[in-house]
Design an enzyme around this catalytic site. Structure first.
Site: not given
Length: 407
Positions: A167, A298, A335
């Protein structure tokens, strides 16, 4: 003599595709309206999974490739099409019609063309005799083949570097590109990240019980119960100050990456790697925590991630923490995995340009671990620097610092 080092890394173009919309303007309008973009997943069967929704991009039906024969376009996955759209917007914003003069392309992805790999496996069970078709699926499943197709679309023959750090891939790709320019190895680099929804990835997060059962992520909420997946792409054209020919949207002023050895999927509760990357990125940018006008966290909405990042921000910022605005745009689009860092960097650029802050939506009760200024809805602001964090499975952490530019 070695080439002089470039300290100012100008961003002259940016493109973005997300569940909120196609392009800069659509995304800016959606963020200003505090809009979310979650809907039922119809790309694959979700009946066996806990979560049924995600941030899904509405891709146009028409062909996006102009130079590639139509019979080959069957093997371009959704993520590659999103990336192509983001590249086109970034080039157009920089006043370019093609990639001439660009020294390299650095692209981050986590899943690549995973849906083609899934199709390969499915067809191998159904009809193993269809060897020619299967070979094409295997060929285009490889991320480098997808990237070479984009290069062919622009008749561009420069180097392609693929970054895959889970990620953190998109953020690391932009950081790597900036370092290439800063060190004198390149003058112009196209950098970003992408990922599309894939059943295998969805199943993996479901198995880890990381997905919010409601399908709605609530980063930094005291009762948060998981993340939502999404898809998208974003790209920036980075140029050395001495060669840029168009107005700069901003600067990439700082970048750092570090590895968290705590656990494969869980961050160090103290956020030690995040502290290290935020500190190093700000040192490279020459700014203190108090000068950061916004942090795009994040902020996945999982119990472990959010408290670790909140602890890291508090430890890094010290006495300035209560005045630093922070939000997670994953709350409205999900996400985006390998594309997350790049999309969130472009959102930071938008915030710097427009002098506003996007909201961290869906929060009912703020977690006690939060000591910063949690932005819970769209807000006007005044800022010169924005910071974005990206953390990936396997422990990869990355931080980018972007600076506002007016000319």
């Amino acid at each position: 003599m070695p080439p002089p080092l470039s300290k100012n890394i100008a961003i002259t173009g940016a493109g973005i595709v997300s569940p909120l919309g196609m392009g800069w303007q659509a995304n800016e309008m959606a963020l200003a309206a505090d809009r979310t973009a979650f809907k039922p997943v119809e790309l694959f069967d979700t009946r066996e999974f806990i979560a049924k929704t995600a941030g899904v991009v509405d891709l146009p039906a028409e062909s996006l490739f102009r130079r590639i024969p139509s019979h080959k376009q069957t093997y371009f996955d959704r993520g590659t099409r999103m990336l192509l759209m983001a590249i086109r917007e970034a080039l157009a914003q920089a006043g370019r019609e093609n990639m001439e003069g660009i020294d390299a392309m650095v692209i981050g992805t986590s899943a690549g063309a995973m849906p083609l790999g899934e199709a390969y496996f499915e067809h191998a069970h159904q009809d193993a005799a269809r060897v020619p078709t299967q070979l094409s699926r295997a060929e285009y499943y490889q991320p480098q083949r997808q990237m070479s197709s984009i290069a062919a679309e622009f008749d561009w023959r420069g180097p392609v570097i693929i970054v895959s750090n889970a990620c953190a891939s998109g953020a690391n790709a932009i950081g790597w590109a900036a370092d290439m320019i800063r060190s004198g190895r390149a003058k112009r680099v196209l950098a970003g990240g992408y990922d599309a929804l894939a059943k295998l990835v969805f199943a993996g997060f479901d198995t880890l019980h990381a997905l919010a059962p409601s399908g709605i992520p609530r980063p930094f909420d005291a009762q948060r119960d998981g993340l939502a997946l999404g898809e998208g792409a974003a790209v920036m054209l980075l140029e050395a100050e001495e060669v840029r020919q168009s107005a700069a949207l901003g600067n990439v002023s700082g970048y750092a990456t570090a590895t968290d050895l705590h656990h494969l999927t869980q961050p160090d509760p103290a956020g030690k790697a995040a502290i290290r990357t935020m500190t190093a990125a700000c040192a490279q940018a020459g700014v203190s925590p108090a000068q950061i006008g916004y942090i795009n966290s994040h902020g996945t909405g999982t119990p472990f991630n959010d408290v670790a990042e909140a602890s890291a921000i508090a430890a890094w910022a010290g006495d300035a923490v209560s005045k630093i605005p922070v939000s997670s745009t994953k709350s409205c689009m999900g996400h985006l995995l390998g594309g997350a860092g790049a999309v969130e960097a472009v959102i930071c650029l938008m915030a710097l340009q427009g002098q506003w802050l996007p909201g961290s939506l869906n929060v009912r009760e703020v977690d006690p671990a939060v000591h910063f200024d949690l932005v819970r809805q769209f807000r006007r602001s005044s800022l010169d620097y924005a910071l974005t964090n990206s953390f990936g499975f396997g422990g990869t952490n990355a931080t980018l610092v972007l600076q506002r530019r007016s000319a």
